[in-house]
Structures are given as structure tokens and as C-alpha cells.
Design an enzyme around this catalytic site. Structure first.
Site, PDB file in Angstrom:
ATOM      1  N   HIS A 187       0.861  -1.196   0.000  1.00 50.00           N
ATOM      2  CA  HIS A 187       0.000   0.000   0.000  1.00 50.00           C
ATOM      3  C   HIS A 187       0.888   1.233   0.000  1.00 50.00           C
ATOM      4  CE1 HIS A 187      -3.851   2.022   1.814  1.00 50.00           C
ATOM      5  NE2 HIS A 187      -3.144   2.889   1.122  1.00 50.00           N
TER       6      HIS A 187
ATOM      7  N   HIS B  98       1.302   4.867  -2.389  1.00 48.72           N
ATOM      8  CA  HIS B  98       0.943   5.725  -3.527  1.00 48.72           C
ATOM      9  C   HIS B  98       2.219   6.400  -3.991  1.00 48.72           C
ATOM     10  CE1 HIS B  98      -3.382   5.403  -2.516  1.00 48.72           C
ATOM     11  NE2 HIS B  98      -2.914   5.280  -1.287  1.00 48.72           N
TER      12      HIS B  98
ATOM     13  N   HIS C  91      -9.589   1.076  -1.332  1.00 46.79           N
ATOM     14  CA  HIS C  91      -9.524   1.669   0.000  1.00 46.79           C
ATOM     15  C   HIS C  91     -10.937   1.568   0.593  1.00 46.79           C
ATOM     16  CE1 HIS C  91      -5.725   3.192  -1.325  1.00 46.79           C
ATOM     17  NE2 HIS C  91      -5.563   4.032  -0.313  1.00 46.79           N
TER      18      HIS C  91
ATOM     19  N   GLU D  85     -11.408   3.215   5.997  1.00 44.44           N
ATOM     20  CA  GLU D  85     -10.395   4.092   6.605  1.00 44.44           C
ATOM     21  C   GLU D  85     -11.169   5.156   7.381  1.00 44.44           C
ATOM     22  OE1 GLU D  85      -8.193   6.437   3.767  1.00 44.44           O
ATOM     23  OE2 GLU D  85      -6.698   7.093   5.234  1.00 44.44           O
TER      24      GLU D  85
HETATM   25 ZN   LIG Z   1      -3.802   4.842   0.565  1.00 48.43          ZN
END
Ligand SMILES: [Zn+2]
Length: 337
Positions: free
Chosen positions: A17, A19, A197, A200
Site C-alpha cells: 500500500h 501511492h 480503500h 479508513e
Molecule cells: Zn492509501
């Protein structure tokens, strides 16, 4: 404790994970701004760093999209990727599956193939110079509509053999997974892996949607799965992997106090949890910093970290044979420590 920290640092691990745009360090942001003749809304590196104080996901995203504006050429994307690979290599990351957000770039006029060619050049270099394996996951921005995601998938067509899967990121609340059901179904038909995602900031129902409606293969974050025990049990039974990001959670106030992080609880309940850095340039730490933060604030022992590192390979999209080879490397490290 010192021994545990040393052990964690040397553990061979995968990062699932990350970015790539979120690994843009202020130093490189300034360098690229200069190279591309762009005036940044910050006077120096220190003022960028002091702007990195967020109260929630949206405040972070606002500054994140501003930072990405310095990325213009293939060389920029290659340099960005290489900076992350070198840094991850130092943390003994041997395999990584990185997210990229094409819409962040195509929407400001950067052609899709510039992004792809730059990242692919970086990946080739990481493989040959550092011996790392790298896979690419193309994320759709969920605050945009599904038609824009479809357009992105069409642009990716010539590169599909270089892309492992698709994901879903950006502003979660108000943009549930079901909004993207058709484009995820289309991506599945093309043989791509699916991640999203979920949970979260969004409720457990977002995780349920991602699993039941999108049919995802892996959950990104997934913190709020603790709120739905049935869902949690089901995810544990199917060996569903969760890519958790402690320092990101702390920085974005998802879990302000890491002593309350759900990872240990989920690990005990049989979920395939992993530790990752999300957007390390913005959240104050790469993958080992995230491991170490949990070692400091949670009751986790060396055996737990071994299991978490094992999970990072088992939860990856690598072929079984490669996973086994990495697990052998991990076992050898543990035996020799
Ligand atoms: Zn993320």
C-alpha cells in the site's frame, strides 16, 4: 526493544500500500519545480513540511494534488519512482506493489503514456539495479465519476500487460465502492486484480460493499472492519489481506493514538494484516518506521512481526512460486538472527 528494532529493520518484506505520488519528498518537489519552471506556493522546503499538518483525509488530499503538479515528464515520473525504490530497498522491501493515480495527471494535461513510460522506466531500473520485484496498481479517484474511471481504463488498454490491478482511492466518505461497480466488473473481465480503500474513514458497510459488490481481492486500510464481527469472521476465513498504514492513520486522525490501533486485534482474529506506509513523504515515515511505531505503542512481539512480514508476501499478487521463494528468504533471515 533495541534488538526487536534491529530485527524489524532487517526483515525481508513486501509493501502493498504505497501511492507513488505520495512518496514525493519536499526536496524532490523543489528540484522538479525548478527543472520544469514551476512556481510553488511554498517559499522553501521547511514551509512545505510545516504545511503537512492535517486534520483529516481531505486536508491531506488538497495539498497532495498540489504537490503532484510538479510531475510533468517521463523523467520526472522515473525519478519519483526511483527515489521511492532506493528508500524502500534500505528498509529491506524486496517486493512492492505501488499505486498510481492517472487521473491526477491526465486531468491536468499530462498524457497517460508519459506517466506509464516514466514509471515503467523506474521499475525496470529497480529490478535490474536493486533486484526488487515491482507491480503496478492503477487507482481510480473516487471523488470523480465512474465515466472518468472508464475513460482511464480505456487509456490503459495498451499497457494492460504491465498493470497488475486496479484500485480505488481519494475521498472515501460519500463515495462508496458501489459507485464503481461497472468499471470494476470491466477490469475483472480484463483479468486485472481488484483492490479498494475501504473502512479508513468510511464505515464498515464500505468494506462490505467493496467485498460483496466489487469483489475485491484485497482491502486497503480496512480499520473499521472491527465494527462488523460477521464481516470480520468472513474476511478471516477467506484469508483476506488488509494493507494497514499506522502512521497515516495517526497523521490523518483516523487513529490519533497508536495504542488503539486495530492491527493487533485483527492479527489475533486471524486476518491477514500487513504494515505499509501509504504516502510516506506526507505521513512522516517509510515502511520500517510504521513497523517500529507499532512495536513501540502496541503489544507486538518478534513472532507477530514475522507473521506480518509473511502476510505481506502471502497477500501479494505474486505467483505462488515467487511467494514461496520470498518466504524461504524470510525464514532464513529469522533462523540466522
Ligand atoms: Zn492509501
Amino acid at each position: 526493544m533495541n534488538n526487536l528494532i534491529k530485527f524489524i529493520e532487517g526483515l525481508p518484506k513486501a509493501e502493498l500500500h504505497l501511492h507513488i505520488e505520495g512518496s514525493l519528498e519536499p526536496e524532490l518537489m523543489f528540484e522538479l519545480a525548478k527543472r520544469n519552471n514551476i512556481t510553488l506556493p511554498f517559499k522553501d522546503i521547511e514551509s512545505v513540511k510545516s504545511a503537512y499538518k492535517f486534520n483529516n483525509l481531505q486536508e491531506f488530499l488538497d495539498i497532495y494534488y498540489q504537490g503532484a503538479n510538479v510531475l510533468r515528464t517521463e523523467e520526472d515520473f522515473c525519478d519519483l519512482a526511483m527515489a521511492y525504490f532506493y528508500r524502500a530497498h534500505r528498509d529491506n522491501v524486496v517486493h512492492t506493489e505501488i499505486f498510481f493515480d492517472p487521473q491526477t495527471h491526465t486531468d491536468r494535461g499530462i498524457p497517460f503514456n508519459v506517466v506509464m513510460n516514466g514509471l515503467l522506466a523506474g521499475i525496470a531500473k529497480a529490478e535490474s539495479e536493486l533486484g526488487m520485484s515491482v507491480q503496478l496498481i492503477m487507482c481510480f479517484l473516487r471523488h470523480l465519476d465512474e465515466e472518468s474511471a472508464f475513460a482511464t481504463l480505456r487509456m490503459a488498454e495498451p499497457f494492460l500487460d504491465k498493470i497488475t490491478g486496479v484500485g480505488l482511492d481519494s475521498s472515501e466518505v460519500g463515495n462508496p465502492p458501489s459507485k464503481f461497480r461497472h468499471v470494476f466488473a470491466e477490469a475483472r473481465k480484463k483479468g486485472l486484480k481488484l483492490v479498494a480503500h475501504a473502512g479508513e474513514e468510511g464505515a464498515a458497510s464500505y468494506i462490505k460493499e467493496a467485498l460483496d459488490i466489487l469483489g475485491i481481492d484485497r482491502i486497503d486500510h480496512g480499520n473499521r472492519i472491527t465494527e462488523d464481527h460477521l464481516l470480520l469472521t468472513k474476511a478471516a476465513r477467506s484469508a483476506m489481506a488488509l494493507t494497514m498504514c499506522p502512521l497515516s492513520n495517526q497523521k490523518l486522525q483516523v487513529v490519533p493514538d497508536l495504542r488503539n490501533h486495530p492491527l493487533p486485534y485483527l492479527l489475533r482474529h486471524g486476518l491477514r494484516v500487513t504494515i505499509n506506509s501509504d504516502d510516506p513523504a506526507y505521513f512522516g515515515g517509510y515502511v520500517n518506521d510504521n513497523y517500529k511505531a507499532l512495536a513501540k505503542y502496541c503489544d507486538l512481539k518478534a513472532d507477530d512481526f514475522i507473521e506480518i512480514a509473511r502476510n505481506s508476501f502471502l497477500g501479494s499478487f505474486l505467483p505462488d512460486q515467487t511467494v514461496s521463494a520470498y518466504l524461504d528468504v524470510l525464514d532464513k533471515y529469522v533462523d540466522s538472527f
